[in-house]
Structure formats: C-alpha cells, structure tokens
Design a protein around this motif. Structure first.
Motif, mmCIF file in Angstrom:
data_model
loop_
_atom_site.group_PDB
_atom_site.id
_atom_site.type_symbol
_atom_site.label_atom_id
_atom_site.label_comp_id
_atom_site.label_asym_id
_atom_site.label_seq_id
_atom_site.Cartn_x
_atom_site.Cartn_y
_atom_site.Cartn_z
ATOM 1 N N THR A 163 20.049 -12.660 15.551
ATOM 2 C CA THR A 163 20.467 -13.901 16.187
ATOM 3 C C THR A 163 21.350 -13.545 17.374
ATOM 4 O OG1 THR A 163 21.501 -16.070 15.836
ATOM 5 C CG2 THR A 163 22.547 -14.173 14.788
ATOM 6 N N SER A 164 21.717 -14.543 18.151
ATOM 7 C CA SER A 164 22.505 -14.266 19.350
ATOM 8 C C SER A 164 23.937 -14.727 19.171
ATOM 9 C CB SER A 164 21.890 -14.984 20.563
ATOM 10 O OG SER A 164 22.695 -14.778 21.701
ATOM 11 N N TYR A 165 24.848 -13.910 19.648
ATOM 12 C CA TYR A 165 26.256 -14.283 19.688
ATOM 13 C C TYR A 165 26.626 -14.893 21.044
ATOM 14 C CZ TYR A 165 27.541 -11.932 15.326
ATOM 15 O OH TYR A 165 27.672 -11.573 13.998
ATOM 16 N N PHE A 166 25.632 -15.149 21.880
ATOM 17 C CA PHE A 166 25.893 -15.530 23.265
ATOM 18 C C PHE A 166 25.429 -16.966 23.511
ATOM 19 C CE2 PHE A 166 24.995 -11.017 22.854
ATOM 20 C CZ PHE A 166 26.224 -10.508 23.229
ATOM 21 N N TYR A 171 21.161 -22.869 26.195
ATOM 22 C CA TYR A 171 21.019 -23.805 27.302
ATOM 23 C C TYR A 171 19.930 -23.350 28.268
ATOM 24 C CZ TYR A 171 25.595 -25.177 25.512
ATOM 25 O OH TYR A 171 26.612 -25.577 24.699
ATOM 26 N N ALA A 172 19.471 -24.315 29.057
ATOM 27 C CA ALA A 172 18.459 -24.020 30.076
ATOM 28 C C ALA A 172 19.042 -23.037 31.091
ATOM 29 C CB ALA A 172 18.018 -25.307 30.767
ATOM 30 N N PRO A 173 18.215 -22.171 31.623
ATOM 31 C CA PRO A 173 16.765 -22.020 31.384
ATOM 32 C C PRO A 173 16.431 -21.077 30.248
ATOM 33 C CG PRO A 173 17.441 -20.555 33.150
ATOM 34 C CD PRO A 173 18.692 -21.284 32.724
ATOM 35 N N LEU A 174 17.429 -20.510 29.573
ATOM 36 C CA LEU A 174 17.161 -19.470 28.587
ATOM 37 C C LEU A 174 16.574 -20.015 27.296
ATOM 38 C CD1 LEU A 174 20.430 -17.357 29.044
ATOM 39 C CD2 LEU A 174 18.219 -17.047 30.156
ATOM 40 N N ASN A 175 16.897 -21.272 26.948
ATOM 41 C CA ASN A 175 16.403 -21.822 25.691
ATOM 42 C C ASN A 175 14.906 -22.099 25.718
ATOM 43 O OD1 ASN A 175 16.482 -23.974 27.429
ATOM 44 N ND2 ASN A 175 17.640 -25.330 26.083
ATOM 45 N N GLY A 179 9.639 -15.800 22.583
ATOM 46 C CA GLY A 179 9.661 -14.380 22.256
ATOM 47 C C GLY A 179 10.850 -14.030 21.382
ATOM 48 N N PRO A 180 11.097 -12.750 21.195
ATOM 49 C CA PRO A 180 12.214 -12.317 20.343
ATOM 50 C C PRO A 180 13.555 -12.693 20.958
ATOM 51 C CG PRO A 180 11.253 -10.454 21.517
ATOM 52 C CD PRO A 180 10.333 -11.609 21.754
ATOM 53 N N PRO A 181 14.582 -12.847 20.125
ATOM 54 C CA PRO A 181 15.899 -13.264 20.624
ATOM 55 C C PRO A 181 16.470 -12.340 21.703
ATOM 56 C CG PRO A 181 15.825 -13.444 18.236
ATOM 57 C CD PRO A 181 14.566 -12.750 18.649
ATOM 58 N N TRP A 182 16.182 -11.036 21.622
ATOM 59 C CA TRP A 182 16.758 -10.102 22.588
ATOM 60 C C TRP A 182 16.249 -10.366 24.001
ATOM 61 C CZ3 TRP A 182 13.744 -7.127 25.655
ATOM 62 C CH2 TRP A 182 12.432 -6.857 25.243
ATOM 63 N N LEU A 183 15.038 -10.933 24.113
ATOM 64 C CA LEU A 183 14.463 -11.174 25.428
ATOM 65 C C LEU A 183 15.258 -12.239 26.181
ATOM 66 C CD1 LEU A 183 12.197 -10.493 27.394
ATOM 67 C CD2 LEU A 183 10.800 -12.267 26.308
ATOM 68 N N LEU A 186 18.710 -10.766 27.044
ATOM 69 C CA LEU A 186 18.685 -9.875 28.200
ATOM 70 C C LEU A 186 18.507 -10.673 29.488
ATOM 71 C CD1 LEU A 186 18.639 -7.067 29.454
ATOM 72 C CD2 LEU A 186 16.177 -6.961 28.981
ATOM 73 N N ALA A 187 17.638 -11.682 29.446
ATOM 74 C CA ALA A 187 17.466 -12.540 30.621
ATOM 75 C C ALA A 187 18.771 -13.234 30.975
ATOM 76 C CB ALA A 187 16.363 -13.570 30.361
ATOM 77 N N GLY A 188 19.532 -13.615 29.946
ATOM 78 C CA GLY A 188 20.827 -14.241 30.179
ATOM 79 C C GLY A 188 21.803 -13.287 30.822
ATOM 80 N N ALA A 189 21.741 -12.010 30.423
ATOM 81 C CA ALA A 189 22.626 -11.006 31.018
ATOM 82 C C ALA A 189 22.318 -10.831 32.499
ATOM 83 C CB ALA A 189 22.475 -9.677 30.284
ATOM 84 N N ILE A 190 21.035 -10.763 32.822
ATOM 85 C CA ILE A 190 20.638 -10.587 34.224
ATOM 86 C C ILE A 190 21.021 -11.807 35.047
ATOM 87 C CG2 ILE A 190 18.664 -10.270 35.772
ATOM 88 C CD1 ILE A 190 17.312 -8.711 33.483
ATOM 89 N N LEU A 191 20.743 -12.989 34.499
ATOM 90 C CA LEU A 191 21.103 -14.218 35.208
ATOM 91 C C LEU A 191 22.615 -14.322 35.377
ATOM 92 C CD1 LEU A 191 20.342 -16.944 36.450
ATOM 93 C CD2 LEU A 191 20.361 -17.925 34.129
ATOM 94 N N GLY A 192 23.357 -13.987 34.331
ATOM 95 C CA GLY A 192 24.821 -14.043 34.408
ATOM 96 C C GLY A 192 25.366 -13.081 35.438
#
Length: 297
Positions: A163-166, A171-175, A179-183, A186-192
C-alpha cells in the motif's frame, strides 16, 4: 502522508508509551550531535566520518564523556575542557532541536514503517537549514542523495507493504493510474519533483530574464526536487507557499530593522523551504483540508 497504518508501540512491545518518547528524544539528540558534524564539515568539504571530533583551537580529540548531547555542553559550561575555548551555542541548540522535532514526528507518524523515512527526512532538512543559514549554500552531496532516497522510498514502500504511505496517490492525476501501487507512487515522485523543483526554476529564470539578477539559486531547486519527490505535488506546493510566506515575513522584518533599508538583502530561502517541508510532512494534508474547507459551507 497517510497515517492509516500506525501501530501502537505499547501493544507491540508491552512497554509503556512514555518509554518510546524517551527513546525517540535521546535518539534525536544523538542524531543532532551527528548533524552538527555534517553542518560544520560538509561546507568545508571534509569527511563526516574521520577524523574524530576535536577542539578547533587546541586540536585535542573530544572524549566520549564530553560528547554527550546537550548535557556535556552544560557540564563544561560551554568551554573546551582542555583549553577553555568557547563551544558555540549552536551545538546544543541543534541537538535539542533535533530531539524535539523527532518527538513531534513520532507523535504524528507513530510507531509505523514510515517513521524511519520521516526521521531521515527531517534530519536532512535540519542539516540543510543550518548550512544555508551559515554558508548560503545547499550542498549537492546532500540534495542529490535526498532525491535518490525519495525515489527509492516511493518505489520500495508500496512493493514491500502493498500500500502507499503517500497521500498524493489518492488524488488526480495519480488515482487514475492503473497497475501496481508502486507505479502510481513513482509517478507521484516524478510529478512532485517537477512541481517542486521545476516551479522554483521557472520563477528564478523568469526573474533573471526580466530583472537581470538571480532570484533563485539552483541549490533551492535541487532541494525541492527531493522534497517534491518524497512529499508529492500537493505538499510540494504547500512547502513553497509556507517557505515564501515565512521568508517574506522574516525578510520584511530584517529590512525594516536595517538602517539603509536595502531591499536587495539576501536571505537564504533554503531555511524557509526546510521549515515548510517539515510542516508539510507532518501537518500538510490537514492544512490543505482546512484551507479547502473555507470554500465549502
């Protein structure tokens, strides 16, 4: 950060909760002692491991019993045991501040798997705050590993814990990412990182083109790459807002107290970004919820 997966220290260990707070405080003070080494040596391009700490005047190595956080400074009355060289107040201040911040982190995050990440993050912020305040630099040797650390955590935690601690993944657009939770993490990390570091870079570049002066150092940009990667785009924006607001208030006070009222006075922005990042980590989602709630009646 999501705090839904928080275990009780007392239920897991059988020890009273106040014991956990005492351990966290002592551990924070010890980490603060190490951060003093980082704050002093990293800007001078010295190893943080070797040699052992020594008095800068007489060069005598500091004995273990004289290196107890806060307590030794008080016992020695802020002087070197060997040569009476004054010991700067910053040393116990960093140790005590780190211990108190660790307590605050534990009170918010709890005895969870995310606790080591949160403690490592705030330790990094404290080191950057004090280095920027003294040297007006944010060293690459700290900001680059922070970014790599954030990326690894954003991938490893969803894989290991399922699961994610983040909070940004809710929230959009990540929700909407399948695919798997890590995807999504990771997309959230890049966007952030893009929102955190990219927005500061754009502001600095625009200011430089219009005014012909540098308004934003690349150190701030690199710092926010790591902060945004770990906290996500929502909390990265909040970090910048809190940093800009507190920086404007403190900067205004500094200018008003100057005799010549020099508006070009340089104030290290990394100090306020670091404070904003710690507040965003611990209280960010509640701050955002409160703010958005003002528009919903």
């Amino acid at each position: 950060m999501q705090n839904s997966i928080v275990s009780s220290f007392e239920s897991m260990t059988g020890l009273p909760e106040y014991f956990a707070y005492a351990v966290v405080f002592a551990f924070g003070a010890c980490i603060g002692s190490f951060l003093n080494v980082v704050i002093y040596r990293v800007p001078n391009e010295q190893s943080v491991v070797f040699p052992n700490s020594a008095c800068p005047k007489c060069k005598k190595p500091i004995a273990l019993y004289d290196n107890i956080p806060v307590i030794s400074w008080l016992i020695l009355r802020a002087k070197c045991r060997n040569c009476d060289q004054p010991i700067h107040w910053r040393y116990p201040a960093v140790e005590l501040l780190t211990a108190l911040v660790f307590l605050l982190v534990y009170s918010q995050v709890g005895f969870s798997a995310f606790l080591p990440v949160a403690l490592a993050f705030v330790s990094t912020m404290i080191a950057l705050i004090f280095i920027d305040s003294e040297h007006m630099i944010l060293p690459n040797v700290i900001t680059y590993p922070l970014f790599v650390f954030a990326l690894l955590v954003r991938v490893i935690y969803p894989v290991v814990f399922g699961t994610s601690y983040f909070s940004d993944t809710l929230y959009a657009p990540l929700n909407s990412i399948a695919g798997p939770p890590w995807l999504a993490s990771l997309a959230g990390a890049i966007l952030g990182a893009l929102v955190g570091g990219g927005s500061l870079w754009l502001v600095g570049e625009a200011w430089k083109r219009f005014r012909g002066v540098d308004a934003m150092g690349l150190g701030d940009v690199k710092m926010m790459l790591g902060v945004g990667a770990l906290l996500g785009w929502r909390l990265a924006i909040l970090t910048i807002f809190l940093g800009a607001f507190s920086g404007a208030v403190i900067g205004g006070i500094v200018v008003l107290r100057q005799k010549d009222k020099d508006l070009q006075t340089q104030i290290p922005f990394g100090i306020f970004l670091g404070i904003g990042a710690i507040l965003s980590l611990l209280f960010g989602e509640r701050m955002i919820a409160w703010y958005l709630g003002q528009f919903v009646r």
